[in-house]
Design a protein around this motif. Structure first.
Motif, mmCIF file in Angstrom:
data_model
loop_
_atom_site.group_PDB
_atom_site.id
_atom_site.type_symbol
_atom_site.label_atom_id
_atom_site.label_comp_id
_atom_site.label_asym_id
_atom_site.label_seq_id
_atom_site.Cartn_x
_atom_site.Cartn_y
_atom_site.Cartn_z
ATOM 1 N N THR A 268 0.942 -1.080 -0.053
ATOM 2 C CA THR A 268 0.065 -0.009 -0.052
ATOM 3 C C THR A 268 0.794 0.877 0.170
ATOM 4 O O THR A 268 0.676 2.052 -0.805
ATOM 5 C CB THR A 268 -1.048 -0.189 1.101
ATOM 6 O OG1 THR A 268 -1.942 -1.069 1.052
ATOM 7 C CG2 THR A 268 -1.769 1.155 1.212
ATOM 8 N N PRO A 269 1.834 1.255 0.862
ATOM 9 C CA PRO A 269 2.702 2.641 0.992
ATOM 10 C C PRO A 269 3.351 2.982 -0.525
ATOM 11 O O PRO A 269 3.005 4.127 -0.917
ATOM 12 C CB PRO A 269 3.515 2.469 2.016
ATOM 13 C CG PRO A 269 2.959 1.392 2.864
ATOM 14 C CD PRO A 269 2.341 0.507 1.975
ATOM 15 N N PRO A 270 3.976 2.124 -1.121
ATOM 16 C CA PRO A 270 4.347 2.670 -2.448
ATOM 17 C C PRO A 270 3.304 2.863 -3.543
ATOM 18 O O PRO A 270 3.681 3.699 -4.421
ATOM 19 C CB PRO A 270 5.347 1.179 -2.794
ATOM 20 C CG PRO A 270 4.963 0.158 -1.918
ATOM 21 C CD PRO A 270 4.343 0.825 -0.843
ATOM 22 N N ARG A 271 2.225 2.151 -3.421
ATOM 23 C CA ARG A 271 0.941 2.343 -4.347
ATOM 24 C C ARG A 271 0.755 3.716 -4.016
ATOM 25 O O ARG A 271 0.287 4.349 -5.223
ATOM 26 C CB ARG A 271 0.236 1.392 -4.308
ATOM 27 C CG ARG A 271 -1.193 1.449 -5.143
ATOM 28 C CD ARG A 271 -0.587 1.113 -6.709
ATOM 29 N NE ARG A 271 -1.753 1.557 -7.574
ATOM 30 C CZ ARG A 271 -1.956 2.895 -7.972
ATOM 31 N NH1 ARG A 271 -1.183 3.823 -7.768
ATOM 32 N NH2 ARG A 271 -2.769 3.014 -8.793
ATOM 33 N N ILE A 272 0.194 3.891 -3.007
ATOM 34 C CA ILE A 272 -0.330 5.511 -2.609
ATOM 35 C C ILE A 272 0.661 6.501 -3.127
ATOM 36 O O ILE A 272 0.385 7.829 -3.474
ATOM 37 C CB ILE A 272 -0.631 5.489 -1.317
ATOM 38 C CG1 ILE A 272 -1.901 4.627 -1.009
ATOM 39 C CG2 ILE A 272 -1.130 6.908 -0.870
ATOM 40 C CD1 ILE A 272 -2.813 4.800 0.394
ATOM 41 N N ALA A 273 1.979 6.268 -2.673
ATOM 42 C CA ALA A 273 3.038 7.293 -3.142
ATOM 43 C C ALA A 273 3.112 7.364 -4.522
ATOM 44 O O ALA A 273 3.338 8.490 -5.220
ATOM 45 C CB ALA A 273 4.332 6.389 -2.381
ATOM 46 N N LYS A 274 2.831 6.416 -5.344
ATOM 47 C CA LYS A 274 2.738 6.399 -6.881
ATOM 48 C C LYS A 274 1.836 7.368 -7.362
ATOM 49 O O LYS A 274 1.858 8.121 -8.106
ATOM 50 C CB LYS A 274 2.747 5.037 -7.416
ATOM 51 C CG LYS A 274 2.879 5.033 -8.996
ATOM 52 C CD LYS A 274 2.733 3.727 -9.629
ATOM 53 C CE LYS A 274 2.313 3.639 -11.127
ATOM 54 N NZ LYS A 274 1.352 2.861 -11.211
ATOM 55 N N ALA A 275 0.465 6.970 -6.609
ATOM 56 C CA ALA A 275 -0.631 7.956 -6.897
ATOM 57 C C ALA A 275 -0.425 9.364 -6.744
ATOM 58 O O ALA A 275 -1.001 10.080 -7.528
ATOM 59 C CB ALA A 275 -1.792 7.169 -6.146
ATOM 60 N N VAL A 276 0.223 9.531 -5.432
ATOM 61 C CA VAL A 276 0.531 11.079 -5.306
ATOM 62 C C VAL A 276 1.715 11.708 -6.347
ATOM 63 O O VAL A 276 1.202 12.648 -6.869
ATOM 64 C CB VAL A 276 0.916 11.104 -3.812
ATOM 65 C CG1 VAL A 276 1.157 12.479 -3.384
ATOM 66 C CG2 VAL A 276 -0.249 10.631 -2.791
ATOM 67 N N GLU A 277 2.818 10.825 -6.217
ATOM 68 C CA GLU A 277 3.754 11.519 -6.836
ATOM 69 C C GLU A 277 3.791 11.271 -8.537
ATOM 70 O O GLU A 277 4.096 12.515 -9.160
ATOM 71 C CB GLU A 277 5.132 10.893 -6.301
ATOM 72 C CG GLU A 277 5.395 11.321 -5.085
ATOM 73 C CD GLU A 277 6.476 10.258 -4.365
ATOM 74 O OE1 GLU A 277 7.064 9.326 -5.339
ATOM 75 O OE2 GLU A 277 6.512 10.307 -3.134
ATOM 76 N N VAL A 278 3.080 10.351 -8.893
ATOM 77 C CA VAL A 278 3.183 10.205 -10.491
ATOM 78 C C VAL A 278 1.849 10.582 -10.763
ATOM 79 O O VAL A 278 1.639 11.442 -11.897
ATOM 80 C CB VAL A 278 3.631 8.720 -11.038
ATOM 81 C CG1 VAL A 278 3.564 8.573 -12.336
ATOM 82 C CG2 VAL A 278 5.007 8.342 -10.232
ATOM 83 N N GLU A 279 1.011 9.848 -10.381
ATOM 84 C CA GLU A 279 -0.354 10.215 -10.870
ATOM 85 C C GLU A 279 -0.929 11.665 -10.877
ATOM 86 O O GLU A 279 -1.520 12.267 -11.814
ATOM 87 C CB GLU A 279 -1.340 9.137 -10.595
ATOM 88 C CG GLU A 279 -1.210 7.673 -10.940
ATOM 89 C CD GLU A 279 -2.104 6.657 -10.058
ATOM 90 O OE1 GLU A 279 -3.114 7.292 -9.745
ATOM 91 O OE2 GLU A 279 -1.559 5.482 -10.383
ATOM 92 N N TRP A 280 -0.754 12.244 -9.563
ATOM 93 C CA TRP A 280 -1.364 13.469 -9.164
ATOM 94 C C TRP A 280 -0.035 14.546 -9.793
ATOM 95 O O TRP A 280 -0.381 15.365 -10.258
ATOM 96 C CB TRP A 280 -1.642 13.458 -7.738
ATOM 97 C CG TRP A 280 -1.824 14.858 -7.213
ATOM 98 C CD1 TRP A 280 -2.503 16.091 -8.070
ATOM 99 C CD2 TRP A 280 -2.232 15.322 -6.001
ATOM 100 N NE1 TRP A 280 -2.765 17.074 -7.187
ATOM 101 C CE2 TRP A 280 -2.404 16.745 -5.953
ATOM 102 C CE3 TRP A 280 -1.909 14.714 -4.748
ATOM 103 C CZ2 TRP A 280 -2.740 17.254 -4.755
ATOM 104 C CZ3 TRP A 280 -1.777 15.352 -3.497
ATOM 105 C CH2 TRP A 280 -2.297 16.629 -3.609
ATOM 106 N N GLY A 281 1.246 14.068 -9.189
ATOM 107 C CA GLY A 281 2.322 15.076 -9.277
ATOM 108 C C GLY A 281 2.624 15.211 -10.719
ATOM 109 O O GLY A 281 2.608 16.565 -11.490
ATOM 110 N N GLN A 282 2.733 14.209 -11.664
ATOM 111 C CA GLN A 282 2.958 14.279 -12.904
ATOM 112 C C GLN A 282 2.004 14.485 -14.027
ATOM 113 O O GLN A 282 1.777 15.333 -14.823
ATOM 114 C CB GLN A 282 3.870 13.073 -13.350
ATOM 115 C CG GLN A 282 5.036 13.081 -12.612
ATOM 116 C CD GLN A 282 6.156 14.518 -12.735
ATOM 117 O OE1 GLN A 282 6.392 14.896 -13.628
ATOM 118 N NE2 GLN A 282 6.293 15.041 -11.590
#
Ligand SMILES: *Cc1c(COP(=O)(O)O)cnc(C)c1O
Length: 417
Positions: free
Chosen positions: A43-57
């Motif tokens: 869960t932590p890496p998946r949520i981090a990806k949602a934040v940093e990649v999906e949202w951020g980029q």
């Protein structure tokens, strides 16, 4: 059963590998997964990806490119087999309380004012009865609460609009016969609304087989979606297009991106979506469902249920053997037992303080006030094992017999119990 016996049973457990998919703190025996499920390692890496990649980029493009917009349906489709429902019938959105509000309103509307009584249990989780109180006010109806499940049948009469029950009682862990009670409700002309908060992910559920009318449930208990994870809602397809759920937000519209000024409900369960999905929370739940995919390969809900019953039975036995004066509140009959065990302690023993003393030793269950006060232990078959049973029972026995709970650091109460 001692710790050696327990370790042997755990070593032979075909579901043992699933525990490795969770982060569980060293030295902690976690028996509160019925209140807040444990954290899947993914869960932590998946949520981090949602934040940093999906949202951020990805920014706003991610509604399409990362599939954010379809999360409520996609998660619903993945949950459906665990509920005895079909893909396309389940939606993930909002909280359990909010979804109950939607379905209870809808159920009363289906009765077209001919019947206005909602029947439930006084021992139901309070939010369910609070929501029902508001809904019956709006419909000019009445909520009748029974003291024991045996009092339900006589109330299923020509006034009864809805039988609203929680499948597994949050205090006692008693499980209702969903098919039987739904049939009785239908024979009386009433509808059946089921809360699956303490069932989903832990016990077999067959909504279509029971021909239930509506169901809702919780994403953060046995489903491990994370604190405040969204809830799920199901409606039998026979009711599709028959009612409006009351929270007529834009994403429950048939064509939300037409931005039409007139509300037009989407067909089927899609209408139960109100506003924009909580993407990060949904991402947590989606990752948790990967663990259920792994469980499916190891025997699915049947294997989980077998293990859960073996754990709760072993715990009941260990508590009865070791804890003087403990009164088990959970049915011994496996068919009537969810995935938790609750018990009361003799008068003069402060159950709250016992639980605080247990938590200080790394054994986490919870305490539920009321009459009787109960200590409650949830057994999540995805990650709990027989060693947890023995460690918890030994610690409880020691705290109760030595009265080590009777110390100021354990008896003073904090806000969340
Ligand atoms: C846990 C639980 C809820 C939780 O409702 P929220 O809206 O998520 O706070 C509701 N009903 C029952 C029966 C529960 O066990």
């Amino acid at each position: 059963m001692n710790l050696d016996d327990a370790n042997r049973l755990d070593a032979a457990d075909p579901l043992r590998s699933l525990r490795e998919l969770f982060t569980l703190p060293e030295g902690v025996t976690y028996l509160d997964g019925n209140s807040l499920g444990a954290l899947p390692k993914a869960t932590p890496p998946r949520i981090a990806k949602a934040v940093e990649v999906e949202w951020g980029q990805g920014l706003i493009k991610s509604w399409n490119t990362a599939g954010w917009i379809d999360l409520p349906q996609r998660l619903g489709d993945r949950l459906a087999p665990w509920l005895g429902a079909r893909p396309g019938e389940v939606l993930v959105a909002d909280s359990t309380s909010v979804n109950l509000y939607k379905v209870l309103h809808a159920a009363l509307q289906l009765q077209q004012g001919q019947r206005r009584v909602v029947v439930s249990e006084r021992s139901n989780f309070p939010t369910d009865n609070y929501i029902a109180q508001s809904v019956v006010r709006a419909h000019g109806g009445e909520l009748i609460l029974v003291e024991t499940p045996e009092d339900i049948p006589p109330l299923l009469d020509e006034r009864c609009a809805v039988l609203m029950l929680t499948h597994v009682n949050y205090r006692s862990g008693r499980m209702h016969d969903m098919a039987l009670l739904t049939r009785w409700a239908h024979q009386a002309g009433a509808l059946a609304v089921w809360d699956l908060a303490h069932s989903a992910g832990a016990v077999p559920i067959d909504l279509l087989g029971a021909a239930a009318d509506f169901a809702i449930g919780c994403g953060y208990k046995y489903l491990n979606g994370g604190p405040g994870a969204p809830s799920f809602v199901w409606m039998h397809p026979r009711h599709a297009g028959q009612v409006w759920q009351p929270l007529t937000g834009w994403l429950g519209h048939a064509n939300p991106f037409d931005f039409d000024s007139e509300y037009q409900p989407a067909p089927g369960i899609q209408q139960y979506q109100c506003g924009t999905p909580a993407v990060l929370a949904m991402t947590g739940l989606e990752t948790a469902l990967d663990v259920f995919d792994a469980a499916q390969k190891l025997g699915g809900i049947k294997a989980l249920r077998n293990k859960s019953l073996a754990l709760t039975e072993a715990f009941i036995g260990a508590v009865e053997e070791r804890v003087p004066g403990a009164v088990i509140a959970t049915p011994r009959d496996a068919a009537m037992r969810g995935s938790q065990v609750s018990f009361g302690l003799p008068r003069g023993t402060d159950g709250y303080a016992v639980m605080q003393a247990l938590i200080a030793r790394g054994v986490i269950g919870d305490f539920r006030a009321g009459d009787p006060e109960l200590l409650r232990f949830g057994f999540a078959p995805l990650y709990n094992g027989f060693a947890d049973v023995v460690r918890a029972a030994d610690a409880i026995a020691d705290i109760v017999t030595t009265k080590s709970w009777d110390a100021p650091e354990f008896t003073s109460r904090s806000k969340v119990t």
